[in-house]
Design a protein around this motif. Structure first.
Motif, short mmCIF file in Angstrom:
data_model
loop_
_atom_site.label_atom_id
_atom_site.label_comp_id
_atom_site.label_asym_id
_atom_site.label_seq_id
_atom_site.Cartn_x
_atom_site.Cartn_y
_atom_site.Cartn_z
N ALA A 99 -9.12 37.58 23.88
CA ALA A 99 -9.97 36.93 22.87
C ALA A 99 -11.13 37.83 22.49
O ALA A 99 -11.49 37.94 21.30
N VAL A 100 -11.73 38.51 23.48
CA VAL A 100 -12.87 39.39 23.20
C VAL A 100 -12.44 40.57 22.34
O VAL A 100 -13.10 40.93 21.36
N LEU A 101 -11.31 41.19 22.69
CA LEU A 101 -10.83 42.35 21.93
C LEU A 101 -10.40 41.95 20.51
O LEU A 101 -10.67 42.69 19.56
N ASN A 102 -9.75 40.80 20.39
CA ASN A 102 -9.36 40.33 19.05
C ASN A 102 -10.60 40.02 18.22
O ASN A 102 -10.62 40.28 17.00
N SER A 103 -11.62 39.47 18.86
CA SER A 103 -12.87 39.20 18.16
C SER A 103 -13.52 40.49 17.70
O SER A 103 -14.05 40.58 16.58
N LEU A 104 -13.45 41.52 18.55
CA LEU A 104 -14.00 42.83 18.17
C LEU A 104 -13.23 43.42 17.00
O LEU A 104 -13.83 44.00 16.07
N ASP A 105 -11.89 43.28 17.03
CA ASP A 105 -11.08 43.74 15.90
C ASP A 105 -11.51 43.05 14.60
O ASP A 105 -11.61 43.68 13.54
N LYS A 106 -11.76 41.75 14.72
CA LYS A 106 -12.15 40.98 13.54
C LYS A 106 -13.51 41.43 13.01
O LYS A 106 -13.70 41.57 11.80
N ILE A 107 -14.43 41.70 13.94
CA ILE A 107 -15.75 42.16 13.53
C ILE A 107 -15.65 43.50 12.81
O ILE A 107 -16.28 43.73 11.77
N VAL A 108 -14.84 44.42 13.38
CA VAL A 108 -14.67 45.74 12.77
C VAL A 108 -14.03 45.61 11.39
O VAL A 108 -14.43 46.28 10.43
N GLU A 109 -13.02 44.74 11.29
CA GLU A 109 -12.33 44.57 10.01
C GLU A 109 -13.26 43.98 8.96
O GLU A 109 -13.26 44.41 7.80
N GLU A 110 -14.06 42.99 9.38
CA GLU A 110 -15.01 42.40 8.43
C GLU A 110 -16.09 43.39 8.05
O GLU A 110 -16.63 43.35 6.94
N GLY A 111 -16.44 44.30 8.97
CA GLY A 111 -17.48 45.27 8.68
C GLY A 111 -17.09 46.29 7.63
O GLY A 111 -17.95 46.93 7.02
N LYS A 112 -15.78 46.47 7.43
CA LYS A 112 -15.33 47.44 6.43
C LYS A 112 -15.75 47.04 5.02
O LYS A 112 -15.98 47.89 4.16
N ASP A 113 -15.82 45.73 4.78
CA ASP A 113 -16.19 45.24 3.44
C ASP A 113 -17.69 45.03 3.30
O ASP A 113 -18.16 44.59 2.25
#
Length: 201
Positions: A99-113
């Motif tokens: 869950a933590v790693l998936n959340s980090l992936d989501k944060i990174v993906e959202e940060g691209k925009d």
């Protein structure tokens, strides 16, 4: 994670082949990266602890029982890999890593925009640490609270079961006492009747 297994002809131990790298530009989830790292580590571990090195450590036994040595080595490697994978799984589960790693992936993906300036330290370590760790601790608190609620519900269920068992015991005791009293009353009546019959006319 889909993996292909190939047997090493020199050791007889199955080795996992890594997945083909993703196409350029395709993000790799951190969970998959962690699994790949574990697989790579296990492959290198098996390569380091090769059958040749194993037999070098037990030359005398290998000369006497080569087939047995091979079986022992195969079983040792298999159990070692299984043990390491189980330990990693427990760590992932206890730390809620997926869950933590998936959340980090989501944060990174959202940060691209994100068009605004990136986050920078404020210069106050306490404030920065709280801003980073607070969501994690809140998540852990919610997880612990859910576990506590589950345990409370389980304890209540066990307590209800114990109380129901006590009530059944009390009912059985009352039933036994009632039957005992009825038997004693019947016994007295029989004795009285016998006494009457024994009296001379």
């Amino acid at each position: 994670m889909a993996e292909a297994s190939n047997a090493d002809p020199t050791t007889g131990v199955e080795e996992r082949s890594e997945e083909s790298p993703p196409e350029s530009g395709t993000p790799i989830s951190r969970v998959k990266l962690l699994d790949t790292m574990v697989d790579t580590f296990l492959q290198k571990l098996v390569a380091t602890g090769s059958y040749q090195r194993f037999t070098d450590c037990y030359k005398h036994f290998y000369q006497l029982q080569p087939e047995m040595t091979q079986r022992i080595y195969d079983k040792f490697i298999t159990q070692l890999q299984t043990s390491i994978r189980e330990e990693i799984s427990e760590i992932k589960e206890e730390g809620n890593l997926e869950a933590v790693l998936n959340s980090l992936d989501k944060i990174v993906e959202e940060g691209k925009d994100h068009k605004g300036p990136a986050w920078r330290p404020s210069g106050i370590p306490e404030k920065d640490l709280c801003s980073v760790m607070a969501p994690y601790f809140l998540q852990q608190r919610d997880t612990l609270q859910r576990q506590v609620q589950k345990q409370k519900a389980k304890n209540k269920e066990l307590a209800d079961t114990v109380l129901a068992g006590r009530r059944q015991v009390e009912e059985l005791q009352q039933l036994v006492e009632a039957r005992q009293q009825a038997w004693q009353a019947l016994h007295r009546e029989q004795r009285e009747l016998l006494d009457i019959l024994k009296e001379p006319e």
